[in-house]
Write a protein that holds these residues in place. Sequence first.
Motif, PDB file in Angstrom:
ATOM      1  N   ALA A   1     -36.477   8.385   2.211  1.00 19.92           N
ATOM      2  CA  ALA A   1     -36.644   6.851   2.143  1.00 19.92           C
ATOM      3  C   ALA A   1     -35.687   6.351   1.063  1.00 19.92           C
ATOM      4  N   GLU A   2     -34.738   5.569   1.303  1.00 13.87           N
ATOM      5  CA  GLU A   2     -33.639   4.948   0.592  1.00 13.87           C
ATOM      6  C   GLU A   2     -34.041   4.766  -0.825  1.00 13.87           C
ATOM      7  N   PRO A   3     -35.288   4.068  -1.162  1.00 11.55           N
ATOM      8  CA  PRO A   3     -35.606   3.693  -2.551  1.00 11.55           C
ATOM      9  C   PRO A   3     -35.921   5.058  -3.256  1.00 11.55           C
ATOM     10  N   ILE A   4     -36.064   6.042  -2.767  1.00 14.55           N
ATOM     11  CA  ILE A   4     -36.129   7.380  -3.574  1.00 14.55           C
ATOM     12  C   ILE A   4     -34.701   7.881  -4.140  1.00 14.55           C
ATOM     13  N   LEU A   5     -33.760   7.606  -3.152  1.00  9.97           N
ATOM     14  CA  LEU A   5     -32.292   8.015  -3.609  1.00  9.97           C
ATOM     15  C   LEU A   5     -31.887   6.940  -4.803  1.00  9.97           C
TER      16      LEU A   5
ATOM     17  N   ILE B   1     -29.424  12.668 -10.641  1.00 11.40           N
ATOM     18  CA  ILE B   1     -28.096  13.353 -10.008  1.00 11.40           C
ATOM     19  C   ILE B   1     -26.850  12.778 -10.235  1.00 11.40           C
ATOM     20  N   ARG B   2     -25.759  13.474 -10.289  1.00  6.64           N
ATOM     21  CA  ARG B   2     -24.360  12.885 -10.596  1.00  6.64           C
ATOM     22  C   ARG B   2     -23.955  11.802  -9.776  1.00  6.64           C
ATOM     23  N   HIS B   3     -24.104  12.127  -8.344  1.00  5.54           N
ATOM     24  CA  HIS B   3     -23.390  11.027  -7.524  1.00  5.54           C
ATOM     25  C   HIS B   3     -23.894  11.294  -6.081  1.00  5.54           C
ATOM     26  N   ALA B   4     -23.880  10.214  -5.434  1.00  8.04           N
ATOM     27  CA  ALA B   4     -24.247  10.411  -4.001  1.00  8.04           C
ATOM     28  C   ALA B   4     -23.032   9.737  -3.066  1.00  8.04           C
ATOM     29  N   VAL B   5     -22.786  10.511  -1.934  1.00 10.03           N
ATOM     30  CA  VAL B   5     -21.962  10.072  -0.959  1.00 10.03           C
ATOM     31  C   VAL B   5     -22.615   9.697   0.348  1.00 10.03           C
ATOM     32  N   LEU B   6     -22.504   8.850   0.910  1.00 12.05           N
ATOM     33  CA  LEU B   6     -23.553   8.304   1.984  1.00 12.05           C
ATOM     34  C   LEU B   6     -22.346   7.713   3.071  1.00 12.05           C
ATOM     35  N   ASP B   7     -22.636   8.272   4.145  1.00  8.61           N
ATOM     36  CA  ASP B   7     -22.014   7.985   5.360  1.00  8.61           C
ATOM     37  C   ASP B   7     -22.843   7.358   6.501  1.00  8.61           C
ATOM     38  N   VAL B   8     -24.143   7.445   6.273  1.00  9.77           N
ATOM     39  CA  VAL B   8     -25.198   7.029   7.209  1.00  9.77           C
ATOM     40  C   VAL B   8     -26.327   6.330   6.298  1.00  9.77           C
ATOM     41  N   PHE B   9     -26.940   5.403   7.036  1.00  9.56           N
ATOM     42  CA  PHE B   9     -27.982   4.606   6.466  1.00  9.56           C
ATOM     43  C   PHE B   9     -29.109   4.436   7.261  1.00  9.56           C
ATOM     44  N   GLU B  10     -30.402   4.207   6.429  1.00  9.93           N
ATOM     45  CA  GLU B  10     -31.558   3.687   7.394  1.00  9.93           C
ATOM     46  C   GLU B  10     -31.119   2.335   8.357  1.00  9.93           C
ATOM     47  N   THR B  11     -30.428   1.534   7.632  1.00  9.87           N
ATOM     48  CA  THR B  11     -30.057   0.222   8.290  1.00  9.87           C
ATOM     49  C   THR B  11     -28.223   0.308   8.506  1.00  9.87           C
ATOM     50  N   GLU B  12     -27.838   0.191   9.683  1.00 11.07           N
ATOM     51  CA  GLU B  12     -26.533   0.088   9.719  1.00 11.07           C
ATOM     52  C   GLU B  12     -26.087  -1.140  10.544  1.00 11.07           C
ATOM     53  N   PRO B  13     -25.206  -1.995   9.879  1.00 10.68           N
ATOM     54  CA  PRO B  13     -24.131  -2.159   8.737  1.00 10.68           C
ATOM     55  C   PRO B  13     -25.310  -2.144   7.760  1.00 10.68           C
TER      56      PRO B  13
ATOM     57  N   GLU C   1     -29.067  -2.457  -2.883  1.00 11.48           N
ATOM     58  CA  GLU C   1     -28.571  -2.036  -3.992  1.00 11.48           C
ATOM     59  C   GLU C   1     -27.674  -0.858  -4.165  1.00 11.48           C
ATOM     60  N   LEU C   2     -27.619  -0.111  -2.892  1.00 16.08           N
ATOM     61  CA  LEU C   2     -26.512   1.131  -3.023  1.00 16.08           C
ATOM     62  C   LEU C   2     -25.249   0.808  -3.275  1.00 16.08           C
ATOM     63  N   TRP C   3     -25.015  -0.610  -2.732  1.00 19.02           N
ATOM     64  CA  TRP C   3     -23.568  -1.215  -2.626  1.00 19.02           C
ATOM     65  C   TRP C   3     -22.808  -1.152  -4.018  1.00 19.02           C
ATOM     66  N   LEU C   4     -23.637  -1.220  -5.099  1.00 16.21           N
ATOM     67  CA  LEU C   4     -23.238  -1.537  -6.379  1.00 16.21           C
ATOM     68  C   LEU C   4     -23.341  -0.401  -7.467  1.00 16.21           C
TER      69      LEU C   4
END
Lengths: 314, 314
Positions: free
Chosen positions: A231-235, A244-256, A262-265
């Motif tokens: 669930a995205e709120p956990i991350l 954690i230091r960093h996340a790199v996400l190529d996939v999302f719960e909702t795309e676009p 909040e992840l964008w910023l």
Amino acid sequence: MEVLFTFDMKKHQEQGLVMKFPEVTFQFNKKPEDIEIQTASIIVTYGGDVDVALLDKAKALEWIMVASAGVEKMPLAEIAERNIVMSNVRGIHKTPMAESVLAHILSLQRSLPLIDERQRSKEWNRKVGSIELKGSTALILGPGAIGSEIGRLLQAFGVTTIGCNRSGRASESMDETIKFEALIERVGIADFVISVLPSTPETKGLLTEGHFKAMKDNAVFMNFGRGDLFAEPILIDALKSNEIRHAVLDVFETEPLPADNELWLLANCTISPHVSSLSGKYVERALTIFEENLGKWQQGERDLLNLIDMELGY
Amino acid sequence: MEVLFTFDMKKHQEQGLVMKFPEVTFQFNKKPEDIEIQTASIIVTYGGDVDVALLDKAKALEWIMVASAGVEKMPLAEIAERNIVMSNVRGIHKTPMAESVLAHILSLQRSLPLIDERQRSKEWNRKVGSIELKGSTALILGPGAIGSEIGRLLQAFGVTTIGCNRSGRASESMDETIKFEALIERVGIADFVISVLPSTPETKGLLTEGHFKAMKDNAVFMNFGRGDLFAEPILIDALKSNEIRHAVLDVFETEPLPADNELWLLANCTISPHVSSLSGKYVERALTIFEENLGKWQQGERDLLNLIDMELGY
């Protein structure tokens, strides 16, 4: 035998098929509402246009060739019920995806985002805090075709690789493979936690708050599988509290990814808009697999490459 | 025997040396003007503080251990004249430098700068134009310890590697090695032209306008060796007229790169402020080499690791 494509290709690719399979009637670049759907025994599709309405119309359909990897949004039960077989292009993403994963990992270790930021302000500053990839440990969720290719490249850089799958069965290019159940105990040894898992009932929500809390403070988490792994709120919480230091996400719960997410910023999150598998060689490779399968099909063989197990969903 | 360090280290590193070599007197973190210079037989330095004035004071000096790679700014003739031997830490840069080179290459192929730019404006746009590294060709100028490590990693990604050196003698992890003289004829086949050459009379100005014109339109040029490999205006012209796709520069004619240098602002040039060799493991590795050499020295052996040929300058 009629083969219908629901997507557009280059002229030379269409001509290549027509020349190689003179006995087959090809319909290129058709829509689900086109009348030719009714007589096609094979449909080649990216998957998104296959729904029950299409199945109801496609009376002659025997085989769906999906020119993508994820089939979780397709009506699997209804396809199985009609005894339609389905195959995909599993594995053709492995080169571009593994290259993308390595690109992000090396870019973070060698401070490329910071170097780029400083260039924009013409700042010569040698304090960049670069570290080495060599000697680190990666945990790869889903050590299949793509995961093993990532493992092979990481090993070339001197990284220890730990695969993690349902069965715990040994996987290629993994120094060790563990079961999903062992993840919570072992995730704390990884500098990189990389998922390329498909979406299945077992992988949905596989990662919990506990998993992120158990990761190293300086771990990099990478999701290149499917957005429903957690669930995205956990991350978001884990990133905001620097668990954690960093996340790199190529996939999302909702795309676009919605603009208000909040992840964008977050400075410690990289948003890759589901592009890691892209490559100018995609259709060419998909056609290679399709041609081999079409040859088998013409001979009456049904042991196609990359058949999908309709119960497992991959 | 007195060993003098002209740089600062961590306490545990100093203590480690003292414990391992109880018969040696160590002077840590000294300056060239300190009196201890006069009696030291071994000086361990990053190189920049060794000049003729120091040599005149250091009457007991027999061996200069340079904890860096490039010695071109040191007074080589005067050192040789005094029969002082010199060794360096050739090779300890290979891991961080090769990782940096691969980071930049993969980042460009997989569109990371564009993905990052779009994230800053919250733009979800899947048209990123990513291409694969696999199947491309790299020409490596200077296939020594660092160049061969770059070659080894590139080969793991399915890249064809061509080394280029003075002699044309075969080099590790190179599919082929050519001489400097053959460069102009062969540079046009490379997707990546990567230099890790030291600065010597033969490499200064080795690359001319003709070489850049002979490169592919979509070639990436990378200089991780020394800034005097070519005259900067030549590269600036090549980039402004899109004769090549991109340049990644870690070294420059003048460092720090002056704020008014045009390179800072070119969209197809990455300015890395001489950081590709940085790694938290640098001093640790330099000490490992030094300790092995110091052990030899104590035994009266003079065939040190990484001895510098004072005529060749590397």
